[in-house]
Design a protein around this motif. Structure first.
Motif, short mmCIF file in Angstrom:
data_model
loop_
_atom_site.label_atom_id
_atom_site.label_comp_id
_atom_site.label_asym_id
_atom_site.label_seq_id
_atom_site.Cartn_x
_atom_site.Cartn_y
_atom_site.Cartn_z
N SER A 123 0.84 -1.20 0.00
CA SER A 123 0.00 0.00 0.00
C SER A 123 0.88 1.25 0.00
O SER A 123 2.08 1.18 0.23
CB SER A 123 -0.92 0.02 1.22
N PHE A 124 0.21 2.39 -0.22
CA PHE A 124 0.92 3.67 -0.09
C PHE A 124 -0.07 4.71 0.41
O PHE A 124 -1.29 4.57 0.29
CB PHE A 124 1.54 4.10 -1.42
N GLU A 125 0.48 5.76 0.98
CA GLU A 125 -0.32 6.92 1.38
C GLU A 125 0.50 8.17 1.08
O GLU A 125 1.64 8.29 1.53
CB GLU A 125 -0.66 6.87 2.87
N THR A 126 -0.09 9.07 0.30
CA THR A 126 0.61 10.29 -0.11
C THR A 126 -0.14 11.50 0.40
O THR A 126 -1.36 11.62 0.22
CB THR A 126 0.74 10.38 -1.64
N SER A 127 0.60 12.38 1.05
CA SER A 127 0.02 13.65 1.51
C SER A 127 0.25 14.70 0.42
O SER A 127 1.39 15.06 0.12
CB SER A 127 0.67 14.08 2.82
#
Length: 454
Positions: A123-127
């Motif tokens: 997974s990834f999470e980008t702000s």
């Protein structure tokens, strides 16, 4: 990718007629004059051209059209934005957009739209720290020939901008790391959007839109697998606030065909009024001409100027319509002057005497003059009297005396009933002597009144 893009374009085109019908309502009110809506060629000074907007929605690391993703299942996350818009024309504006929020996705879907089986990440999470772009916005369905008041409009946008973001990526073993520990990644992107806007009032619009952001890089999800390009989409709902005087309408909602129609109707009505006025003037003019041409007695003089109406047909009239004197159609009787008539006249001349130095006729001359009067009346003759004097006295006095003596004879004859118009009296003074003025006998002959009958 090409097939998906074609499907998206076809879908957009097929929705245009529906949006065009849904965006307007019939204008049942009386249309305002074009001056209140800026006029067709009045420029933008009569409109509100600046506005600001705020919105909120969802961000997803996927777009409606544009290829595959590096993760099999994208997730919805919050997004927020704001913009400043300058309306250049009724169908085109420039808009400066700001968008921020978070992007998430994972590989929990085995047969998703990416390449999950081969990805080393779960997974990834980008702000999305910030993103700013300048866009050209085109209103596609503002113009409508059937209705005058637009309640909704469909638009598309295209531009370019710069995004700053920080990805965090999680491996299949559950280890989460920052993709770029040293700071924020900055990449150029191309935003392509579409939306529908509703006019709630002159001071508030509801904005629903969807924008696809195509990044010039493959770093958004922390998985750089060139030459793929990362992208994300922002679906939002927001409010737009027009700036400026509330008395002015918004240029974005301006409908040139409706204004053109109103102007043409106004011009048509004005021309109709002018035409009616011209018709009325022509009718008055025609009535005046008819009155001027009216000639009841057919004498060639208009009734308006005819001072003698009812002239008999065929009579000749003067400029005022009155009959001219008819010529005497009675043939004149030929008068023969006999020797006896001439003798009678000669006797009257011979017997005519005046008081010395005066014009008074002596009574001894009356019988001869009576015979002359009877002759003139009986034969309707004319008489010319010529008075003469001798040279005794001044020329001026002699001229006056000769004229007075001729007039005395005329007065006596007219007193006996002779027509005055038949007698002409003239004085010649001493200018026409018939004898010498050196002798008394000659002067006696020169003091005379000559009679000429004709």
């Amino acid at each position: 990718m090409k097939r998906t893009t074609i499907r998206w374009v076809i879908c957009m085109l097929t929705t245009l007629p529906i949006a065009a019908l849904a965006q307007t309502q019939p204008d049942t009110e009386t249309a305002a004059p074009s001056t209140s809506s800026g006029g067709l060629f009045g420029g933008s000074k009569n409109f509100r051209t600046w506005s600001i907007g705020v919105n909120g929605g969802v961000l997803v690391p996927s777009v409606f059209a544009g290829g595959s993703n590096d993760f099999s299942k994208w997730q919805l996350n919050y997004g927020y934005g704001a913009y400043v818009k300058w309306q250049l024309l009724h169908f085109m504006s420039l808009r400066a957009d700001y968008v921020g929020g978070k992007l998430k996705a994972d590989n929990s879907r085995e047969l998703g739209n990416g390449e999950a089986p081969n990805s080393p990440y779960s997974s990834f999470e980008t702000s999305l720290k910030w993103s700013g772009s300048l866009n050209a916005v085109f209103n596609l369905a503002t113009i409508n020939w059937l209705h005058k008041k637009s309640m909704a409009q469909l638009y598309v946008s295209l531009g370019g901008g710069l995004a700053g973001y920080s990805p965090e990526i999680t491996t299949a073993g559950g280890i989460t790391t920052e993709y770029k520990p040293s700071g924020v990644i900055k990449e150029f992107y191309v935003p392509i959007g579409a939306g529908v806007k509703f006019k709630l009032s002159e001071s508030l619009n509801l904005d629903l839109g969807y924008t696809m952001h195509y990044l010039d890089g493959d770093n958004l999800d922390g998985y750089n697998k060139a030459p793929s390009k990362d992208k994300y989409a922002y679906g939002y709902a927001g409010l737009e606030f027009p700036l400026g005087s509330k008395a002015k309408p918004q240029l974005a909602w301006h409908n040139p065909p409706a204004v053109m129609y109103d102007d043409l109707v106004a011009q048509r009505d004005q021309l109709r009024l002018e035409l009616d006025a011209e018709k009325e003037n022509n009718a008055k003019l025609a009535a005046s001409v008819a009155k001027l041409q009216a000639d009841s007695d057919d004498d060639g003089v208009s009734d308006l100027f005819d001072k003698c109406p009812g002239t008999a047909k065929g009579d000749k009239v003067d400029g005022s319509g009155c009959p001219l004197p008819k010529p005497d159609t009675v043939k004149p009787v030929q008068v023969i002057i006999t020797d006896e008539d001439r003798r009678l006249v000669r006797d009257a001349i011979a017997n005519l005497e005046f008081a010395t130095g005066k014009s008074d006729i002596k009574p001894s001359s009356y019988p001869s003059l009576d015979k002359v009067a009877d002759l003139l009346k009986r034969k309707n003759l004319s008489l010319k009297l010529a008075g003469h004097t001798d040279n005794v006295g001044s020329n001026n006095n002699n001229m006056i005396l000769s004229k007075q003596r001729a007039e005395s004879v005329k007065s006596y004859l007219t007193g006996k009933g002779v027509n005055p118009s038949r007698i002409e009296a003239t004085g010649y003074g001493e200018t026409q002597p018939i004898a010498t003025n050196k002798t008394a006998a000659g002067r006696q002959q020169n003091r005379r009144v000559e009679f000429t009958i004709y």
